[in-house]
Design a protein around this motif. Structure first.
Motif, PDB file in Angstrom:
ATOM      1  N   SER A 236     -12.503  20.256   6.250  1.00  0.00           N
ATOM      2  CA  SER A 236     -12.600  21.674   6.635  1.00  0.00           C
ATOM      3  C   SER A 236     -13.916  21.955   7.338  1.00  0.00           C
ATOM      4  CB  SER A 236     -12.469  22.560   5.390  1.00  0.00           C
ATOM      5  OG  SER A 236     -11.227  22.352   4.756  1.00  0.00           O
ATOM      6  N   GLY A 237     -15.021  21.341   6.840  1.00  0.00           N
ATOM      7  CA  GLY A 237     -16.333  21.552   7.463  1.00  0.00           C
ATOM      8  C   GLY A 237     -16.365  21.058   8.896  1.00  0.00           C
ATOM      9  N   TRP A 238     -15.880  19.837   9.115  1.00  0.00           N
ATOM     10  CA  TRP A 238     -15.878  19.296  10.474  1.00  0.00           C
ATOM     11  C   TRP A 238     -14.910  20.063  11.366  1.00  0.00           C
ATOM     12  CZ3 TRP A 238     -19.647  16.704  12.214  1.00  0.00           C
ATOM     13  CH2 TRP A 238     -20.388  15.833  11.399  1.00  0.00           C
ATOM     14  N   ALA A 239     -13.818  20.531  10.784  1.00  0.00           N
ATOM     15  CA  ALA A 239     -12.891  21.338  11.587  1.00  0.00           C
ATOM     16  C   ALA A 239     -13.549  22.628  12.041  1.00  0.00           C
ATOM     17  CB  ALA A 239     -11.632  21.638  10.766  1.00  0.00           C
ATOM     18  N   ALA A 240     -14.337  23.264  11.133  1.00  0.00           N
ATOM     19  CA  ALA A 240     -15.031  24.501  11.511  1.00  0.00           C
ATOM     20  C   ALA A 240     -16.083  24.242  12.578  1.00  0.00           C
ATOM     21  CB  ALA A 240     -15.671  25.110  10.265  1.00  0.00           C
ATOM     22  N   ILE A 241     -16.803  23.097  12.438  1.00  0.00           N
ATOM     23  CA  ILE A 241     -17.836  22.770  13.433  1.00  0.00           C
ATOM     24  C   ILE A 241     -17.206  22.523  14.798  1.00  0.00           C
ATOM     25  CG2 ILE A 241     -19.538  21.018  14.072  1.00  0.00           C
ATOM     26  CD1 ILE A 241     -20.122  20.703  11.085  1.00  0.00           C
ATOM     27  N   LEU A 242     -16.137  21.799  14.838  1.00  0.00           N
ATOM     28  CA  LEU A 242     -15.478  21.502  16.112  1.00  0.00           C
ATOM     29  C   LEU A 242     -14.763  22.717  16.684  1.00  0.00           C
ATOM     30  CD1 LEU A 242     -13.983  17.993  15.282  1.00  0.00           C
ATOM     31  CD2 LEU A 242     -16.012  18.511  16.651  1.00  0.00           C
TER      32      LEU A 242
ATOM     33  N   ALA B 259     -25.834  25.106  13.353  1.00  0.00           N
ATOM     34  CA  ALA B 259     -25.948  26.064  12.255  1.00  0.00           C
ATOM     35  C   ALA B 259     -24.860  25.839  11.208  1.00  0.00           C
ATOM     36  CB  ALA B 259     -25.875  27.485  12.816  1.00  0.00           C
ATOM     37  N   LEU B 260     -23.637  25.599  11.677  1.00  0.00           N
ATOM     38  CA  LEU B 260     -22.538  25.335  10.725  1.00  0.00           C
ATOM     39  C   LEU B 260     -22.771  24.038   9.964  1.00  0.00           C
ATOM     40  CD1 LEU B 260     -19.424  26.381  12.854  1.00  0.00           C
ATOM     41  CD2 LEU B 260     -20.405  27.593  10.899  1.00  0.00           C
ATOM     42  N   TYR B 261     -23.290  23.015  10.649  1.00  0.00           N
ATOM     43  CA  TYR B 261     -23.543  21.745   9.989  1.00  0.00           C
ATOM     44  C   TYR B 261     -24.573  21.917   8.867  1.00  0.00           C
ATOM     45  CZ  TYR B 261     -24.985  16.943   9.216  1.00  0.00           C
ATOM     46  OH  TYR B 261     -25.292  15.740   8.639  1.00  0.00           O
ATOM     47  N   LEU B 262     -25.656  22.618   9.181  1.00  0.00           N
ATOM     48  CA  LEU B 262     -26.689  22.844   8.160  1.00  0.00           C
ATOM     49  C   LEU B 262     -26.142  23.662   6.997  1.00  0.00           C
ATOM     50  CD1 LEU B 262     -29.797  23.599  10.457  1.00  0.00           C
ATOM     51  CD2 LEU B 262     -29.311  21.505   9.150  1.00  0.00           C
ATOM     52  N   LEU B 263     -25.313  24.660   7.316  1.00  0.00           N
ATOM     53  CA  LEU B 263     -24.741  25.493   6.260  1.00  0.00           C
ATOM     54  C   LEU B 263     -23.840  24.662   5.328  1.00  0.00           C
ATOM     55  CD1 LEU B 263     -24.201  28.287   5.006  1.00  0.00           C
ATOM     56  CD2 LEU B 263     -22.325  28.565   6.656  1.00  0.00           C
ATOM     57  N   PHE B 264     -22.943  23.867   5.912  1.00  0.00           N
ATOM     58  CA  PHE B 264     -22.031  23.050   5.096  1.00  0.00           C
ATOM     59  C   PHE B 264     -22.769  21.954   4.335  1.00  0.00           C
ATOM     60  CE2 PHE B 264     -18.568  24.266   8.334  1.00  0.00           C
ATOM     61  CZ  PHE B 264     -18.204  25.363   7.596  1.00  0.00           C
ATOM     62  N   LYS B 265     -23.811  21.417   4.958  1.00  0.00           N
ATOM     63  CA  LYS B 265     -24.596  20.377   4.310  1.00  0.00           C
ATOM     64  C   LYS B 265     -25.309  20.921   3.085  1.00  0.00           C
ATOM     65  CE  LYS B 265     -26.165  16.075   4.509  1.00  0.00           C
ATOM     66  NZ  LYS B 265     -25.257  14.921   4.448  1.00  0.00           N
ATOM     67  N   ARG B 266     -25.858  22.115   3.231  1.00  0.00           N
ATOM     68  CA  ARG B 266     -26.565  22.726   2.111  1.00  0.00           C
ATOM     69  C   ARG B 266     -25.588  23.008   0.942  1.00  0.00           C
ATOM     70  NH1 ARG B 266     -30.193  27.803   3.538  1.00  0.00           N
ATOM     71  NH2 ARG B 266     -31.260  26.107   4.676  1.00  0.00           N
ATOM     72  N   ARG B 267     -24.379  23.356   1.240  1.00  0.00           N
ATOM     73  CA  ARG B 267     -23.398  23.659   0.178  1.00  0.00           C
ATOM     74  C   ARG B 267     -22.686  22.398  -0.349  1.00  0.00           C
ATOM     75  NH1 ARG B 267     -20.418  29.347   1.748  1.00  0.00           N
ATOM     76  NH2 ARG B 267     -22.316  30.623   1.856  1.00  0.00           N
TER      77      ARG B 267
END
Length: 371
Positions: free
Chosen positions: A315-321, A360-368
């Motif tokens: 889901s994270g990579w889908a949101a980033i892409l 920004a999305l990558y950092l957000l998902f990484k932090r969570r």
């Protein structure tokens, strides 16, 4: 009378003639039920082998100091009523004999005893215990045995008694004690069979066999039925022992009954132990099943957790892409008037915006912890 006293050349020890003149073992089970063997004894020796109940009655009237031993297998009501009329059997005992399905007991009606026994045998091929009901009427000058199943082997009892005329001469009570001994001796193979089954169940339980629970339940039912067959016999033996002095029981018969009581006590104690052991095995099996279920639940939970982690990453990579796709889609719209279409740095701005949003999305998902 000569036509009805059909004895074998060997003296009639456990043998009789059929309608075709052929000899067969006494107490052999007839296919259709009814009279199996009838013999009249004087001083412990077979004097006549009447072919019918009526012939037996006549023999008793003609012979002095005689005792008749009548063996029946699943008789009809007419036969039982005939015996009741001839030997003055109590109506309650007759009713019990007709209805069957009685628990082991001893009832005394004047000079007549009515005894119910439950014989048992272990079937190796099916690993099951088969029970059979046996009724005995005993009185002055007669013994009537009524079998409802294939056990016990009364032919063996009759042969053993006829081989010892001195024992048979002690009367109906001697026959009763011999039958009791045969029934109790028949319990020994059943105990051994049940013990072997319990050993197998223990192996199955600790081996994780899923069929163990059902087998424990079935074996517990057999043990309970065995208890209901054997334990009430203790009261029967006690009642017989209590009448030793009152009825002047022969000393040899007393010793034999005490021997039967000892064997019966051992059987009852073993069966009681089996029941407690099966209860413990059932508890252990329930614990092991519960542990196995808990392990399975933990495995399912761990698998579900891993699956959720994978879903998060996807889901994270889908949101980033999805972010650059969205921006590119906006700039790909075919409108005549659109902001920044004529801007020199619009392309670079779009690329930078895509990179900024993705970062920004990558950092957000990484932090969570999604990535």
């Amino acid at each position: 009378m000569g036509d009805h006293r059909l004895t074998s050349p060997s003296g009639g020890f456990g043998r009789r003639l059929d309608e075709h003149g052929h000899e067969h073992d006494a107490e052999e089970t007839p296919r259709a039920g009814g009279l199996v063997d009838s013999a009249v004894y004087v001083d412990g020796r077979r004097r006549a082998s009447p072919a019918t109940l009526a012939d037996t009655y006549r023999c008793l009237q003609e012979l002095d100091q005689a005792i008749a031993w009548i063996g029946l297998y699943r008789p009809n009501q007419e036969q039982i009523h005939s015996l009741a009329d001839e030997f003055q059997l109590h109506e309650l005992a007759v009713e019990d004999a007709i209805n069957a399905h009685q628990r082991p007991k001893l009832d005394r009606y004047g000079d007549t005893l009515f005894v119910v026994l439950r014989a048992a045998r272990y079937l190796d091929d099916r690993e099951e215990v088969e029970f059979a009901e046996l009724h005995l009427f005993l009185g002055p000058g007669f013994v009537i045995t009524v079998r409802r199943g294939e056990t016990p082997d009364l032919a063996a009892v009759r042969r053993r008694m006829e081989a010892d005329p001195q024992a048979l001469a002690r009367g109906a009570e001697a026959v009763l004690y011999a039958v009791l001994d045969q029934v109790v001796d028949g319990y020994a193979p059943v105990v051994a069979g049940l013990e072997n089954d319990i050993d197998e169940i223990e192996t199955e339980v600790f081996g994780g066999d899923p069929r163990a629970s059902r087998r424990i339940y079935e074996l517990s039912r057999e043990v309970i039925q065995f208890q209901r067959a054997a334990r009430p016999l203790l009261k029967v033996v006690d009642a017989l022992s209590a009448g030793f002095e009152r009825y002047g029981t022969d000393e040899e018969l007393r010793r034999r009954l005490r021997d039967v009581a000892d064997h019966l006590t051992q059987v009852v104690e073993r069966v009681d132990g089996f029941r407690h052991l099966l209860q413990n095995i059932l508890t252990v099996n329930a614990t092991l099943v519960s542990q196995a279920q808990n392990e399975e639940m933990r495995s399912l939970t761990a698998a579900s957790f891993e699956q959720n982690e994978e879903i998060k990453r996807v889901s994270g990579w889908a949101a980033i892409l999805f972010a650059p796709t969205l921006i590119g889609t906006v700039y790909g719209m075919n409108f005549t008037h659109m902001p920044e279409l004529g801007w020199r740095y619009g392309y670079l701005f779009a690329l930078a915006l895509m990179g900024l949003v993705c970062g920004a999305l990558y950092l957000l998902f990484k932090r969570r912890g999604w990535l």
